[in-house]
Scaffold this active site. Structure first.
Site, PDB file in Angstrom:
ATOM      1  N   THR A  61      -4.602   6.914  -7.263  1.00  0.00           N
ATOM      2  CA  THR A  61      -4.830   8.099  -6.434  1.00  0.00           C
ATOM      3  C   THR A  61      -4.660   7.664  -4.979  1.00  0.00           C
ATOM      4  O   THR A  61      -4.350   6.499  -4.705  1.00  0.00           O
ATOM      5  CB  THR A  61      -6.251   8.669  -6.642  1.00  0.00           C
ATOM      6  N   HIS A  87      -5.876  -4.028 -11.254  1.00  0.00           N
ATOM      7  CA  HIS A  87      -6.540  -4.630 -10.096  1.00  0.00           C
ATOM      8  C   HIS A  87      -7.465  -5.751 -10.581  1.00  0.00           C
ATOM      9  O   HIS A  87      -8.202  -5.563 -11.550  1.00  0.00           O
ATOM     10  CB  HIS A  87      -7.339  -3.562  -9.343  1.00  0.00           C
ATOM     11  N   ASN A 136      -2.219   1.256 -12.267  1.00  0.00           N
ATOM     12  CA  ASN A 136      -2.252  -0.009 -11.518  1.00  0.00           C
ATOM     13  C   ASN A 136      -3.226  -0.946 -12.208  1.00  0.00           C
ATOM     14  O   ASN A 136      -4.172  -0.497 -12.865  1.00  0.00           O
ATOM     15  CB  ASN A 136      -2.741   0.256 -10.089  1.00  0.00           C
ATOM     16  N   ILE A 176       0.868  -1.181   0.000  1.00  0.00           N
ATOM     17  CA  ILE A 176       0.000   0.000   0.000  1.00  0.00           C
ATOM     18  C   ILE A 176       0.904   1.231   0.000  1.00  0.00           C
ATOM     19  O   ILE A 176       1.888   1.285   0.744  1.00  0.00           O
ATOM     20  CB  ILE A 176      -0.931  -0.023   1.231  1.00  0.00           C
ATOM     21  N   LEU A 177       0.587   2.195  -0.853  1.00  0.00           N
ATOM     22  CA  LEU A 177       1.460   3.356  -1.016  1.00  0.00           C
ATOM     23  C   LEU A 177       0.866   4.585  -0.333  1.00  0.00           C
ATOM     24  O   LEU A 177      -0.341   4.848  -0.435  1.00  0.00           O
ATOM     25  CB  LEU A 177       1.672   3.623  -2.509  1.00  0.00           C
TER      26      LEU A 177
END
Ligand code: GAR
Length: 220
Positions: A147, A115, A113, A98-99
């Protein structure tokens, strides 16, 4: 958007197998995507994808999250590693960390990304089992801009698969991954050709026109 030989520079982040990364690399090497894959960076030292990238002659780096005391230190180090390559695009391809907000803001509008769900359904983990448990007859994958909201950025492209009698999380994962290998290269191609961008309001524009909320739908 330029790197050494005039092509946009792309850095790909992985944590494991790297099958999405490999597909994008393959298409870039065949000039089906006009981009230079400048580096593949993993947070796991034993990620099999790193070996593949090396074999293709691509620069690789490992920034191991477990050898950093805090997430913020890890992300600072990761950002430094990425920015060495001055990428026009950062591609998260099975990057399982997780960023934080600062990291995400630093790459705003230039980080994608993939998903494994039809977002906004099933943000987070265990998406295949959750689709099965919910009795969904359709499942799939989404490429989106990153985001600050986890798996919540605006969609670029989605592909669906049918959930059939007897499907398990494993069979669904395999079906979804086949679609991932189609839609991720498409999204990277669009980005590197300057066809998609995210505006200041967080809308995705395709050739200058806003896309619907769930992005382009790949025809079955
Ligand atoms: C992919 O299926 C991707 O959708 C998923 O990890 C897999 C990586 O496979 N990503 C996530 O779950 C992110 N939340 P790969 O390493 O073979 O490309």
């Amino acid at each position: 958007m330029q790197s050494n030989d005039g092509k946009p520079s792309v850095v790909i982040l992985i944590s494991g197998t790297g099958s999405n990364m490999a597909k994008i690399v393959e298409m870039a090497l065949q000039n089906e995507i006009s981009a230079e894959i400048s580096a593949v960076i993993s947070n796991e030292s034993n990620a099999p994808g790193i070996q593949y990238a090396k074999q293709q002659g691509i620069s690789t780096q490992v920034v191991d999250h477990s050898s950093h005391e805090t997430r913020s230190l890890f992300e600072k180090h990761l950002m430094r590693a990425i920015d060495e390559y001055q990428p026009d695009l950062v591609v998260l391809a099975g990057f399982m960390r997780i960023l934080g907000a600062e990291f995400v803001r630093h790459y705003r509008g230039k980080m994608l990304n993939i998903h494994p769900s039809l977002l906004p359904k099933y943000q987070g983990l265990n998406t295949h089992q959750r689709a099965l448990d919910a009795g969904d007859d359709q499942h799939g994958c989404t490429v989106h801009f990153v985001t600050e909201e986890l798996d919540g950025g605006p969609s670029v492209i989605q592909a669906s698969v049918s959930v059939e009698q007897g499907d398990t999380a494993e069979t669904l994962k395999a079906k979804v991954q086949q679609k991932e290998h189609v839609i991720y290269p498409i999204a990277v191609k669009w980005f590197t050709e300057g066809r998609i961008n995210m505006d200041g309001m967080g809308n995705v524009l395709f050739d200058g026109s806003p896309l619907p909320l769930q992005g382009v739908q790949l025809e079955p």
